[in-house]
Write a protein that holds these residues in place. Sequence first.
Motif, PDB file in Angstrom:
ATOM      1  N   GLU A 277      -5.037  -4.589  -3.081  1.00  0.00           N
ATOM      2  CA  GLU A 277      -5.849  -3.951  -2.033  1.00  0.00           C
ATOM      3  C   GLU A 277      -7.297  -3.737  -2.495  1.00  0.00           C
ATOM      4  OE1 GLU A 277      -2.896  -2.982  -3.027  1.00  0.00           O
ATOM      5  OE2 GLU A 277      -1.661  -3.320  -1.240  1.00  0.00           O
TER       6      GLU A 277
ATOM      7  N   ASP B 119      -8.224  -5.003   3.219  1.00  0.00           N
ATOM      8  CA  ASP B 119      -6.992  -4.645   3.903  1.00  0.00           C
ATOM      9  C   ASP B 119      -6.702  -5.474   5.151  1.00  0.00           C
ATOM     10  OD1 ASP B 119      -5.403  -2.796   2.716  1.00  0.00           O
ATOM     11  OD2 ASP B 119      -5.530  -1.425   4.436  1.00  0.00           O
TER      12      ASP B 119
ATOM     13  N   LEU C 172      -4.593  -8.516   4.718  1.00  0.00           N
ATOM     14  CA  LEU C 172      -3.320  -8.438   3.991  1.00  0.00           C
ATOM     15  C   LEU C 172      -2.120  -8.202   4.901  1.00  0.00           C
ATOM     16  CD1 LEU C 172      -4.475  -6.341   0.923  1.00  0.00           C
ATOM     17  CD2 LEU C 172      -4.019  -8.802   0.985  1.00  0.00           C
TER      18      LEU C 172
ATOM     19  N   LYS D  21       1.169  -6.397   5.385  1.00  0.00           N
ATOM     20  CA  LYS D  21       1.765  -5.163   4.842  1.00  0.00           C
ATOM     21  C   LYS D  21       3.299  -5.204   4.882  1.00  0.00           C
ATOM     22  CE  LYS D  21      -2.114  -3.209   3.997  1.00  0.00           C
ATOM     23  NZ  LYS D  21      -2.532  -2.995   2.608  1.00  0.00           N
TER      24      LYS D  21
END
Lengths: 485, 448
Positions: free
Chosen positions: A32, A37, A40, A42
């Motif tokens: 991170e 973010d 990405l 999750k």
Amino acid sequence: MRKYNELIFELSKAGRKAYKLPEADVETLPVEELIPDKYLNKDELDLTEVSEVDIVRHYTNLSNKNFGVDTGFYPLGSCTMKYNPKINENMTGLDGFKNIHPHQPEETVQGALRLMYELDQALCEISGMDKMTLQPAAGAHGELTGLALIKAYHEHRGDTKRTKIIVPDSAHGTNPASAVMAGFDTIEIKSTEEGLVDIESLKAALSDEVAGLMLTNPNTLGLFEREIVEIAKLVHDCGGLVYYDGANANAILGKVRPGDMGFDVVHFNLHKTFSTPHGGGGPGSGPVGVKKKLIDFLPTPTVEKDGDRYYLNYNIPHSVGRMKDFYGHFGVLVRAYTYILTMGRDGLNKVSDIAVLNANYLASRLKDYYNLPEEDTIYKHEFVLAGLKGELSEVTTLDVAKRLLDYGYHPPTVYFPLIVREAIMVEPTETESRETLDEFADALIKIAEEAKENPDMLREAPHNTPVRRVNETQAARNPILKYEG
Amino acid sequence: MYPYIPNTKEDEKRMLEAIGLDSIEDLFKDIPESVRLNRELNLKPSMSEMEVARYLTDLAGKNASVNELTCFLGAGAYDHYVPSIIGHIISRSEFLTSYTPYQAEISQGTLQYIFEYQTLICKLTGMDVANASLYDGGTAIAEAAFMAVNQTRRDQVVISKTVNPQAREVLKTYAHLQGIEIIEIEDEGGVTDLEELKKNVTDKTAAVIVQNPNFFGIIEDLEAIEEIAHSQKKTMFITSVDPISLGILKSPGSIGADIVVGEGQPLGISLQFGGPYLGFMATKKAYMRKLPGRIVGQTVDEDGNRAFVLTLQAREQHIRREKATSNICSNQGINTLAATIYLTALGKEGLRELAVQITQKSHYAFNEITKSGKYKPLFDKPFFKEFAVTSDIDPAVINQRLLEEKILGGYPLGKDYPRYKNGILYAVTEKRTKEEIDKLSSVLEGII
């Protein structure tokens, strides 16, 4: 052995692993902090958790449900399922071939470039052409490449009205599909009763709109196109080029060369004629050879030699461009060159001797039980039967093929070529013994008897394969194309 | 006699008798005399296995492999670790020596692993359906473009210049054949120029194609690009992705991609001087019947047991001939098995761990190389696995110096991107150790 019917996904169990990475030896910042973010994912990945043992057992069990050339006789017409020599695998696995990066400096890959150069030259000699590109990834890709060359040749001459490619009705399905993909329209010409190109139909199709003719010789019926000189001349006289589909080249090695027959562009299937494994569908390799007048249009790069140095040539004046990433299926090229070195000029000649002998012998053994359209003809590497003899409308070629599975054979190609009713296309190749051919013929003859005595048993075949006849209609109507469990 | 030709002289004689011919020559008498070769091929005579092995081992020895050189080269092919199980399983000759699985009853092994492969590609990309693979990443982009052209009946394709230059060359070769217009979008600071993209996406655009991470290793803003692509009704959004990156990055499917393609070489396939590799392709269910290539489906056999079979064949050349969605006849077969085993072996946690470690190692290398200021970052954007730096020194000089230290340097960007003349693209996989990275940066330091 126990029946095995699991999917890898069904073996998954939380906590199992089949890998171990080394401990990271650099600073282990959380990802991170390295990547914003918003890029990405999750969520957990939806992949399996299995052990290495699970994987090995799973795929070993799956392999037991497969039939390869190493398992048994595989007389699949037009596919040249010959034995795949083991030394080929060892050679392509050599560290200096297997683990080299395609962008390495040329001085660090001289051996690889030399191999490609020598293969290029060997294939030129075998085909009677002047230069090859080793780039095409498969036969169909070779066709596309060859057609791109034909297109570029006409465009370069400013002859833009040549938008049509002539394809005989006996041609492989890839021929018309490749022509359309290359932006041409196709003209299909009829075959003669015997199954050869009908010269009159060809003449009628020729015009100044014809870019070229695609031809397989020997053709898909296993017949040599005896009028090939006339055919090539007719196409050339009207300004077109002649393309050789090399799928059936196993019949003519050292006997006659496409270049001498008048062909301008040729592709070989290294996975057929030159013994590289078919791998359950690929990867193949389809090098394309051309006559001098087309060299300036070849895809970039080609492999060239300057003194003792081998190099990639990107400087091709009217190149069609690049047909694929990098330089071709190098790992397949190594196998094919291994084979050419092993067989040599004498061995390659012998390959065609025996491939043709085996085909004719098998045809002679079967002609009393199955319809052999041209009984007195000499076939080349393959022949096509038009189903069972006699009035047996309830037993089809498909039934015969499925029953062959019970006898432990891979069936021949069926329902192709399209111009033969109930076609059974048999290509034994040179790597089979007389005993194997006899046993196979005996099985087919037995099936012919079964067709009369017990047609129901045939229609329900196969009886002892890992699965019974599969429902293709259901698969197409209700497509399940991934595991949803 | 030859080891691969079992028939003896005696067999030949008996077979000729059965056919009713006198000699082998009689089998070839239908070949017109005027075109017969009538001489031996000008090749070497046949050799023993020992001689062949010696000759080729010698040739292989003239190459320096990535086991002799430390590889920082990427640009479309990557020096990832290949787990031992892959070689063992894909060498099983029941898999390796089989043909395309036309006879489903004796090809369940091949059919099932392709079905598993299709499933894994769908899971990874976030798409509904995948085909059984195409030749490589480059041709997969070209096939995807053709698919979009067919679907939309438009003949303009927009592609970012941050897509692998080689793949763009392949696309242009293919596009020319069908008169498709290719519009290339310049990069702005290493990523697709969104303003330029906006201007060029019109009601004539069949598809927008981007790569992620892009050729420079940079992560593109796919969400912004998707919005631009889909600002035109019907325009299809095509992304080419590095499958390993999907261990940490959002899936293209979750961002709204219509077709996802990519080069599967990182999934357990050796470098092999550029091939054979693996082109993967996945799409939405709505476009299923427009997919090129083989597709395997699940069905049942006569006894009602689960079974697999090639399906939706009405798209294919052997059924539809000139009306097929593509001319492709093979797939990458055994390489799809390698990729399947690789993804299975890494699995849920492994693929993520791998992607994280690659991110950490590539960032460590980036920091080490650029920290003294002698080499400057070419771009200032988030990246994965690959990054570009520049200096005043000719990349050829740098790479020569690295080679002397047994290091395969990065990919020089100048020949594809003249404005990044001195740029070099480095790739750092999980195989690179801290020691190797430190050596790279110290040799680089010494050059300036």
